[in-house]
Design an enzyme around this catalytic site. Structure first.
Site, PDB file in Angstrom:
ATOM      1  N   GLN A 153       0.825  -1.211   0.000  1.00 42.11           N
ATOM      2  CA  GLN A 153       0.000   0.000   0.000  1.00 42.11           C
ATOM      3  C   GLN A 153       0.861   1.264   0.000  1.00 42.11           C
ATOM      4  O   GLN A 153       0.381   2.341  -0.310  1.00 42.11           O
ATOM      5  CB  GLN A 153      -0.932   0.007   1.218  1.00 42.11           C
ATOM      6  CG  GLN A 153      -2.013  -1.063   1.160  1.00 42.11           C
ATOM      7  CD  GLN A 153      -3.057  -0.775   0.076  1.00 42.11           C
ATOM      8  OE1 GLN A 153      -3.260   0.361  -0.339  1.00 42.11           O
ATOM      9  NE2 GLN A 153      -3.718  -1.818  -0.394  1.00 42.11           N
ATOM     10  N   CYS A 170     -10.233  -7.928  -0.589  1.00 39.77           N
ATOM     11  CA  CYS A 170     -10.367  -9.372  -0.445  1.00 39.77           C
ATOM     12  C   CYS A 170     -11.536  -9.749   0.450  1.00 39.77           C
ATOM     13  O   CYS A 170     -12.125 -10.795   0.292  1.00 39.77           O
ATOM     14  CB  CYS A 170      -9.107  -9.958   0.151  1.00 39.77           C
ATOM     15  SG  CYS A 170      -7.681  -9.391  -0.691  1.00 39.77           S
TER      16      CYS A 170
END
Ligand SMILES: Cc1ncc(COP(=O)(O)O)c(C=O)c1O
Length: 391
Positions: free
Chosen positions: A179, A338
């Site tokens: 990230q 996810c």
């Protein structure tokens, strides 16, 4: 469902840059051969591959021997955790309570191999409890794996401080920087880390390609065998077009913001950081909106995460809110990509001990340079309409 027009889901993935698509197209057309072949086609492919690898290394301050190109961060973290421990006598591996499922899965494999997996607890803002540093790094810890920028709540961890502490104790330190890489250009040679994972699609590169940075002697064994490409660390015919796309995306990131001093990157685009801060303030002015994760200085500069209740104080379903935001023309997420497809309490919101009724009320807005200031100014209004439409 209306086609969402404002893409605010950068932490899930980002749109590929035009120059990334162009670089890939060029390779597909001119350098499609197997780079191990000895004929002219193969040599052209090998040259394109080497050029792309060099570009990646230049962007990250690494040398070619330190770079393994993978299929994405999921593979990178598996290679990091399993490949750096394969020949060691099982000891202890430490991961945080807010890791991506890929890291948890790799640690679970180690557990099957006899390793003790120690979870490093986090506080209510998602930051590691640093009072436990000594305890976590003490023997028998051999490897620490921590994310540098949590995908769901945006919290940054003091990775450099932990990396230095690991060095002093001879403990390997891996960071999942998936990230972070869109927000800070790193200088690998200056970082006190042994392994770093990333995925190209989070920084406007192609999906299906990622990287692992490592140091000499850190990897002990690859996680699968085959043709021995990439010095044996990652067998399989190299995906040259994807590698070239990743190289282009890394090179296109705006100039360097050194990360070694302050651990919180200002963000590669300060304007975007300012817009993020303003949007966060605007959302927080609303009753029933509570931010999750760390404050603006200790979180990913493009990232907003909140939990949302309705006018009566009842938690709103994050999934429903995301659906209503899409109707209002905003593409967002209710947590990590996810887990957002499933209806269950967020593991991350549980780890930070958020009250149970709010654990399905998460909303994440993650921004990118494709959004204008005017786009972002319209989001609070769209948010209000979306929340009002939630049943
Ligand atoms: C922190 C983090 N680690 C790992 C991954 C896995 O990346 P990929 O799906 O590209 O393998 C992601 C993707 O969401 C992520 O956010």
């Amino acid at each position: 469902m209306a086609l969402a027009e404002l893409y605010c889901d950068a932490s899930a993935t980002t749109p590929p840059l035009p120059e990334v698509l162009e670089a890939m197209q060029t390779v597909h057309r001119d350098a499609w051969a197997n780079p191990s072949s000895l004929h002219g086609y193969g040599l052209a492919a090998a040259e394109a591959l080497e050029r792309a690898r060099q570009k990646i290394c230049t962007a990250l301050g690494a040398v070619s021997d330190e770079l393994v190109v993978t299929s994405g961060a999921t593979e990178s973290v598996h290679l990091a955790l399993l490949g750096s421990t394969a020949l060691s006598k099982p000891g202890r591996v430490v991961i945080s309570a807010v890791e991506h499922p890929a890291v948890e899965a790799a640690a679970a494999r180690l557990s099957q191999l006899g390793w003790q997996v120690q979870i490093w607890p986090v506080g209510p803002d998602g930051q590691l409890n640093m009072d436990l540093l000594e305890e976590m790094l003490a023997p028998p810890t051999q490897l620490v794996s921590l994310n540098w920028g949590q995908s769901e709540i945006g919290t940054l961890q003091p990775i450099l401080q932990i990396g230095e502490a690991c060095r002093r104790r001879g403990v390997l330190c891996h960071t999942d920087a998936t990230q972070l890489l869109s927000q800070a250009r790193l200088d690998w040679k200056a970082l006190p880390l042994d392994l770093l994972s990333g995925s190209a699609h989070k920084f406007q590169g192609p999906r299906g390609v990622g990287l692992l940075l490592t140091r000499p002697e850190v990897l002990q064994q690859s996680i699968f065998g085959g043709g021995g490409q990439q010095q044996g660390w990652r067998s399989g015919t190299e995906a040259i077009a994807l590698t070239a796309g990743m190289a282009e995306a890394l090179s296109a990131l705006p100039p360097h913001h050194p990360i070694t001093g302050s651990e919180a990157p200002a963000g590669l685009t300060p304007e975007l950081r300012r817009c993020r801060d303003r949007l966060l303030d605007q959302l927080m002015e609303r009753k029933g909106v509570q931010s999750t994760g760390a404050g603006p200085e200790q979180r990913l500069p493009h990232h907003i995460s909140v939990v949302v209740s309705d006018a009566d104080g009842q938690p709103v379903s994050g999934r429903e809110l995301v659906r209503q935001l899409a109707v209002q023309g905003v593409a967002a997420s209710s947590g990590s990509a996810c887990s957002s497809g499933r209806s269950q309490d967020s593991a991350v919101l549980t780890a930070i001990d958020l009250p149970a009724p709010l654990r399905r009320s998460g909303l994440r807005l993650s921004l990118g340079p494709w959004l204008s200031e005017a786009d972002l100014e319209s989001i609070p209004r769209r948010f209000d309409a979306a929340r009002a439409a939630c049943t």
